[in-house]
Design a protein around this motif. Structure first.
Motif, PDB file in Angstrom:
ATOM      1  N   LEU A 189      17.850  12.946  11.169  1.00  0.00           N
ATOM      2  CA  LEU A 189      19.212  13.092  11.687  1.00  0.00           C
ATOM      3  C   LEU A 189      19.329  12.739  13.170  1.00  0.00           C
ATOM      4  O   LEU A 189      20.277  12.074  13.598  1.00  0.00           O
ATOM      5  N   PHE A 226      27.496  22.157  12.713  1.00  0.00           N
ATOM      6  CA  PHE A 226      26.612  21.813  13.834  1.00  0.00           C
ATOM      7  C   PHE A 226      26.876  22.809  14.950  1.00  0.00           C
ATOM      8  O   PHE A 226      28.019  23.087  15.287  1.00  0.00           O
ATOM      9  N   GLY A 234      32.135  15.073  11.652  1.00  0.00           N
ATOM     10  CA  GLY A 234      32.697  16.023  10.678  1.00  0.00           C
ATOM     11  C   GLY A 234      33.871  15.386   9.948  1.00  0.00           C
ATOM     12  O   GLY A 234      33.992  15.473   8.716  1.00  0.00           O
ATOM     13  N   MET A 293      26.435   3.378  14.636  1.00  0.00           N
ATOM     14  CA  MET A 293      25.336   2.900  15.479  1.00  0.00           C
ATOM     15  C   MET A 293      24.116   3.814  15.407  1.00  0.00           C
ATOM     16  O   MET A 293      23.032   3.472  15.851  1.00  0.00           O
ATOM     17  N   GLY A 294      24.319   5.016  14.897  1.00  0.00           N
ATOM     18  CA  GLY A 294      23.197   5.967  14.769  1.00  0.00           C
ATOM     19  C   GLY A 294      22.749   6.547  16.100  1.00  0.00           C
ATOM     20  O   GLY A 294      21.631   7.021  16.231  1.00  0.00           O
ATOM     21  N   LEU A 295      23.632   6.533  17.106  1.00  0.00           N
ATOM     22  CA  LEU A 295      23.244   7.075  18.421  1.00  0.00           C
ATOM     23  C   LEU A 295      23.896   8.416  18.701  1.00  0.00           C
ATOM     24  O   LEU A 295      23.459   9.151  19.584  1.00  0.00           O
ATOM     25  N   GLY A 296      24.911   8.747  17.949  1.00  0.00           N
ATOM     26  CA  GLY A 296      25.728   9.922  18.253  1.00  0.00           C
ATOM     27  C   GLY A 296      24.928  11.203  18.375  1.00  0.00           C
ATOM     28  O   GLY A 296      24.913  11.843  19.427  1.00  0.00           O
ATOM     29  N   ASP A 315      32.568  21.368   9.132  1.00  0.00           N
ATOM     30  CA  ASP A 315      33.454  20.572   8.286  1.00  0.00           C
ATOM     31  C   ASP A 315      33.270  20.983   6.826  1.00  0.00           C
ATOM     32  O   ASP A 315      32.381  21.774   6.522  1.00  0.00           O
ATOM     33  N   THR A 347      30.527  16.340   2.917  1.00  0.00           N
ATOM     34  CA  THR A 347      29.469  16.156   1.918  1.00  0.00           C
ATOM     35  C   THR A 347      28.233  17.002   2.220  1.00  0.00           C
ATOM     36  O   THR A 347      27.375  17.174   1.352  1.00  0.00           O
ATOM     37  N   ALA A 367      29.034  20.932   6.392  1.00  0.00           N
ATOM     38  CA  ALA A 367      27.936  21.231   7.322  1.00  0.00           C
ATOM     39  C   ALA A 367      28.501  21.799   8.616  1.00  0.00           C
ATOM     40  O   ALA A 367      29.656  21.534   8.956  1.00  0.00           O
ATOM     41  N   PHE A 372      19.532   5.873  13.704  1.00  0.00           N
ATOM     42  CA  PHE A 372      19.547   6.197  12.274  1.00  0.00           C
ATOM     43  C   PHE A 372      20.998   6.471  11.866  1.00  0.00           C
ATOM     44  O   PHE A 372      21.666   7.314  12.459  1.00  0.00           O
ATOM     45  N   GLN A 390      34.528  12.201   9.651  1.00  0.00           N
ATOM     46  CA  GLN A 390      34.092  11.084   8.812  1.00  0.00           C
ATOM     47  C   GLN A 390      33.487  11.588   7.504  1.00  0.00           C
ATOM     48  O   GLN A 390      33.619  10.962   6.454  1.00  0.00           O
ATOM     49  N   VAL A 395      24.724  17.560   4.808  1.00  0.00           N
ATOM     50  CA  VAL A 395      23.679  16.622   5.219  1.00  0.00           C
ATOM     51  C   VAL A 395      22.610  16.590   4.129  1.00  0.00           C
ATOM     52  O   VAL A 395      21.988  17.606   3.821  1.00  0.00           O
ATOM     53  N   VAL A 419      18.407  12.631   4.754  1.00  0.00           N
ATOM     54  CA  VAL A 419      19.098  12.309   6.014  1.00  0.00           C
ATOM     55  C   VAL A 419      18.691  13.312   7.089  1.00  0.00           C
ATOM     56  O   VAL A 419      18.447  12.962   8.241  1.00  0.00           O
ATOM     57  N   ARG A 446      33.946  13.884  15.343  1.00  0.00           N
ATOM     58  CA  ARG A 446      34.136  12.604  14.654  1.00  0.00           C
ATOM     59  C   ARG A 446      33.248  12.547  13.403  1.00  0.00           C
ATOM     60  O   ARG A 446      33.687  12.183  12.326  1.00  0.00           O
TER      61      ARG A 446
HETATM   62  P1  ADP Z   1      26.626   7.513  13.384  1.00  0.00           P
HETATM   63  O1  ADP Z   1      27.775   8.458  13.406  1.00  0.00           O
HETATM   64  O2  ADP Z   1      26.813   6.347  14.259  1.00  0.00           O
HETATM   65  O3  ADP Z   1      26.155   7.159  12.024  1.00  0.00           O
HETATM   66  P2  ADP Z   1      25.180   9.784  14.190  1.00  0.00           P
HETATM   67  O4  ADP Z   1      23.882   9.941  14.929  1.00  0.00           O
HETATM   68  O5  ADP Z   1      26.334  10.487  14.746  1.00  0.00           O
HETATM   69  O6  ADP Z   1      25.418   8.248  14.066  1.00  0.00           O
HETATM   70  O7  ADP Z   1      24.936  10.295  12.702  1.00  0.00           O
HETATM   71  C1  ADP Z   1      23.833   9.897  11.997  1.00  0.00           C
HETATM   72  C2  ADP Z   1      24.010  10.177  10.537  1.00  0.00           C
HETATM   73  O8  ADP Z   1      24.038  11.572  10.287  1.00  0.00           O
HETATM   74  C3  ADP Z   1      25.297   9.683   9.973  1.00  0.00           C
HETATM   75  O9  ADP Z   1      25.190   8.341   9.580  1.00  0.00           O
HETATM   76  C4  ADP Z   1      25.509  10.624   8.770  1.00  0.00           C
HETATM   77  O10 ADP Z   1      24.852  10.166   7.643  1.00  0.00           O
HETATM   78  C5  ADP Z   1      24.871  11.891   9.194  1.00  0.00           C
HETATM   79  N1  ADP Z   1      25.833  12.910   9.608  1.00  0.00           N
HETATM   80  C6  ADP Z   1      26.223  13.161  10.879  1.00  0.00           C
HETATM   81  N2  ADP Z   1      27.113  14.168  10.895  1.00  0.00           N
HETATM   82  C7  ADP Z   1      27.314  14.561   9.602  1.00  0.00           C
HETATM   83  C8  ADP Z   1      28.122  15.578   8.969  1.00  0.00           C
HETATM   84  N3  ADP Z   1      28.936  16.390   9.668  1.00  0.00           N
HETATM   85  N4  ADP Z   1      28.069  15.669   7.592  1.00  0.00           N
HETATM   86  C9  ADP Z   1      27.247  14.853   6.890  1.00  0.00           C
HETATM   87  N5  ADP Z   1      26.463  13.895   7.428  1.00  0.00           N
HETATM   88  C10 ADP Z   1      26.490  13.740   8.782  1.00  0.00           C
END
Ligand code: ADP
Length: 687
Positions: free
Chosen positions: A620, A662, A573, A632-635, A607, A610, A660, A625, A575, A612, A616, A571
């Motif tokens: 991360l 992961f 990636g 919600m910043g919990l993923g 993906d 953009t 990026a 955050f 987004q 990371v 950020v 999700r």
């Molecule tokens: P959320 O998705 O709710 O914002 P996450 O913990 O999943 O919370 O992600 C935190 C932050 O990390 C995101 O707000 C985004 O800025 C950054 N991020 C996560 N995955 C990616 C990615 N694949 N590419 C760029 N930025 C990412």
């Protein structure tokens, strides 16, 4: 001047202490020294007194001997008067007498006027008056004879010196016996004694080496001597030998010198003993010092041990071979709430929960016999104790055998840790984690629900339009129209089925809550999240590419959690690729899975978004955050927790041309290398 200035300067405490300790030793050594010196002096005095006594005895004995010899000679002389002096018989008897008595050198028969009528000399030596004629040496004997005549008893002359051949001389003494025939004076018998001869008679050969005997005059001049050595002049004794008409002074002089320290046997013995005594005292002193040192070190070690045990927060407990407690430290007492007195020798211990005494006893005997059998383990075991106030505590016990100095196994030593607080914190953290997961799931579900409504709108709109079309067609139905209606009905069924699948997938995700771990193939894991991923991908028009290395690796994991990790990463990636800037053909999300050595499998979600940003990246994985308004910043924090709970690791990197990746790893079960499928075709999909 202040009073303090007048006081003598105080000794530093350790020096004063050392002096106090040394004082008894100094006194003891001084007393021993005095005692030893006295003993040596007394011994030497005693030896000297003994030597003096011996000299006295010698003098007395020699005096008696001289007197006996002189008297014996005189008596023998008296027997000669019965022989007619003019006859040859007298000379024979006189010669015999002289050969019997060596101290007598000459016998004379004199007329009443003092003329020598007859004389016989000792056969043992040259005649006495060979150098000087007798009449020149006769004064003393004449005086003695005159005195004898007056008293009519034998009289002795004073001693006098007679020169001898060879430059020598001899001290002699005469005895004069008056002769009378029928009351008238008929002359004298004169015997001449050699004074050295008399001394030699008194000195037995045995004593000759030990004493010198001398006759001396009143002023100490020696008249005659006998003996093999000269006297040393230390131990001497004088005796007067009283003879009728004269007095002789006899002196016995021992050759012994004053006893010196070492040659004296007794003194040497005493000295040796003293030296030995001193050596013993020195050894004793050194031993006492060594002991004092050892005691000091021991006391220090004990104090250190006590301080250490008292400051420990780990409970220590020692038990004997029967399981009775022999030692507990303050931390242990504090932990269980009983005093040391209540615990010592207690069996069973009062901190065992009452209802579990039988179980604990059995476990204890089993553990102790297992430990005694040499199967010692460094691993502790957890159990429950009851505090004095009834509270239950969770403890961790590490046990090891106690071995004494002789290597004998005497009991068991345990270190006891109170785990209650730690367990409480762990439980709290677990509950929080669960709440967090539930929250995250709810968030995901909320998001899903909006997606779902969006997704379901399409099939439902299609269903509605197909249904309206079908109703219109059925109004004036002919055979062709019926075919079209059937086709429309099929579409309706298809769309309804699709809508059902979407709902089922979401339902399955939400309901699957159990924590059980199972062995799963990585491709199956990816396939199970794929419908939802595709659903999300539609929004941004992204393509999904899946690449699974063949044979697919297997992982041991909690299915729901890992699916959630995959969903979150995909999700994120998708987004990241949602903006206007990225051309549609570059919007590709790759999901890869491959074995990473025999024990791990590695997943990658890449993906083309953009990437990371550095600011950020620093936060991360921090919970809450986010850079998105609706996020919600919990993923990611949840993803990392889940992966780490499985023993794996989650990280990421940015691509040089944007986007990026992961990555995360999960453990493979031991048999995963023996995976079944051998197909090497990649699973390629696009949405
Ligand atoms: P959320 O998705 O709710 O914002 P996450 O913990 O999943 O919370 O992600 C935190 C932050 O990390 C995101 O707000 C985004 O800025 C950054 N991020 C996560 N995955 C990616 C990615 N694949 N590419 C760029 N930025 C990412």
């Amino acid at each position: 001047m202040a009073a303090a200035d007048l006081a003598p300067p105080a000794l530093p405490a350790p020096l004063a202490h050392r002096l106090r300790r040394a004082l008894p030793w100094v006194l003891l050594v001084a007393l021993l020294g005095v005692a030893q010196t006295l003993l040596v002096v007394l011994t030497i005095d005693y030896e000297a007194a003994r030597a003096q006594e011996r000299a006295e005895a010698m003098a007395a004995e020699a005096g008696t001997e001289v007197k006996r010899e002189v008297t014996g000679g005189m008596q023998a002389l008296q027997t000669l008067q019965w022989n007619p002096p003019a006859g040859g018989r007298w000379a024979v008897e006189a010669g015999a007498l002289l050969s019997r008595r060596r101290a007598m050198l000459r016998v004379e028969h004199r007329s009443s006027t003092g003329e020598v009528l007859d004389a016989v000399d000792s056969p043992y030596r040259t005649p006495l008056f060979s150098l000087m004629p007798r009449h020149q040496m006769g004064v003393e004997s004449d005086l003695a004879c005159a005195s004898a005549r007056r008293t009519m008893t034998p009289r002795f002359s004073r001693s006098y010196f007679v020169p001898q051949p060879g430059g020598l001389g001899l001290e002699i003494m005469d005895v004069c016996i008056p002769l009378s025939v029928a009351g008238s004076d008929s002359g004298y018998l004169v015997g001449t004694y050699s004074l050295p001869g008399l001394l030699e008679e008194a000195l037995t050969p045995m004593r000759a080496g030990a004493y010198e005997l001398t006759f001396i005059e009143g002023d100490g001049t020696r008249l005659a001597r006998a003996g093999l050595q000269r006297g040393a002049g230390v131990y001497q004794s004088q005796r007067a030998v009283d003879l009728a008409g004269t007095n002789l002074t006899l002196r016995a002089d021992s050759v012994e010198v004053r006893p010196r320290l070492i040659p004296n046997l007794s003194a040497a013995l005493v000295m040796g003993l003293s030296a030995a005594l001193f050596a013993v005292v020195v050894l004793l002193w050194r031993d006492v010092r060594r002991r004092a040192k050892a005691e000091g070190a021991l006391a220090e070690a004990l104090a250190f041990r006590k301080a250490m045990e008292d400051s420990l927060i780990t409970g220590l407990r020692a038990r004997d071979l029967d399981g009775r407690i022999t030692y507990v430290n303050p931390a242990f007492c504090h932990m269980v709430g009983f005093s040391a007195d209540e615990l010592l020798q207690a069996n069973p211990p009062p901190y065992w929960p009452a209802e579990r005494v039988a179980e604990y006893s059995a476990r204890q005997s089993m553990r102790l016999s297992a430990l005694g059998g040499g199967t010692q383990s460094r691993q502790g075991f957890e159990t429950v104790f009851t505090r004095k106030n009834g509270e239950r505590i969770q403890v961790m016990i590490f046990e090891a055998p106690l071995v004494d100095r002789e290597g004998q196994h005497t009991g068991w030593m345990s270190a006891v840790l109170d785990m209650t607080e730690q367990r409480r914190v762990e439980e709290l953290s677990r509950q929080q984690q669960e709440r967090l997961q539930a929250t995250a799931r709810l968030a995901t579900v909320g998001e899903m629900a909006s997606l779902l409504s969006h997704e379901l709108n399409q099939p439902l709109a299609a269903i509605a339009s197909y249904a309206t079309g079908s109703l219109n067609l059925m109004a004036d139905a002919d055979a062709q129209t019926l075919d079209m209606v059937r086709g429309a009905m099929l579409r309706i069924a298809e769309q309804a089925e699709r809508a059902g699948r979407v709902i089922k997938s979401v339902h399955g995700f939400v309901r699957r809550r159990e924590q059980a771990r199972e062995v799963l193939r990585v491709d199956h894991l990816i396939e199970s999240v794929l419908p939802l991923v595709r659903l999300q991908a539609r929004k941004s028009g992204a393509r999904i590419e899946v690449e699974v290395e063949q044979p697919p690796a297997r992982v041991l994991c909690d299915r729901t959690m890992v699916e959630q990790v995959l969903l979150n990463l995909t999700r994120n990636g998708l987004q990241a690729m949602e903006g206007e800037a990225l051309p549609l053909e570059r919007r590709v999300l790759r999901i890869e899975a491959r074995a990473n050595g025999p024990r791990w499998a590695r997943f990658t979600v890449a993906d083309a978004g953009t990437g990371v940003a550095p600011e950020v990246a620093a936060q991360l994985f921090t919970p809450f955050f986010t850079t998105r308004n609706e996020g919600m910043g919990l993923g990611l924090s949840l993803c990392r927790t889940v992966v780490e709970q499985h023993g794996g690791a989650l990280d990421f990197d940015n691509h040089p041309d944007g986007g990026a990746s992961f990555h995360f790893t999960l453990p493979s079960p031991p048999s995963s290398t023996a995976a079944t499928s051998s197909s090497s075709t990649d699973l390629q999909t696009s949405a």
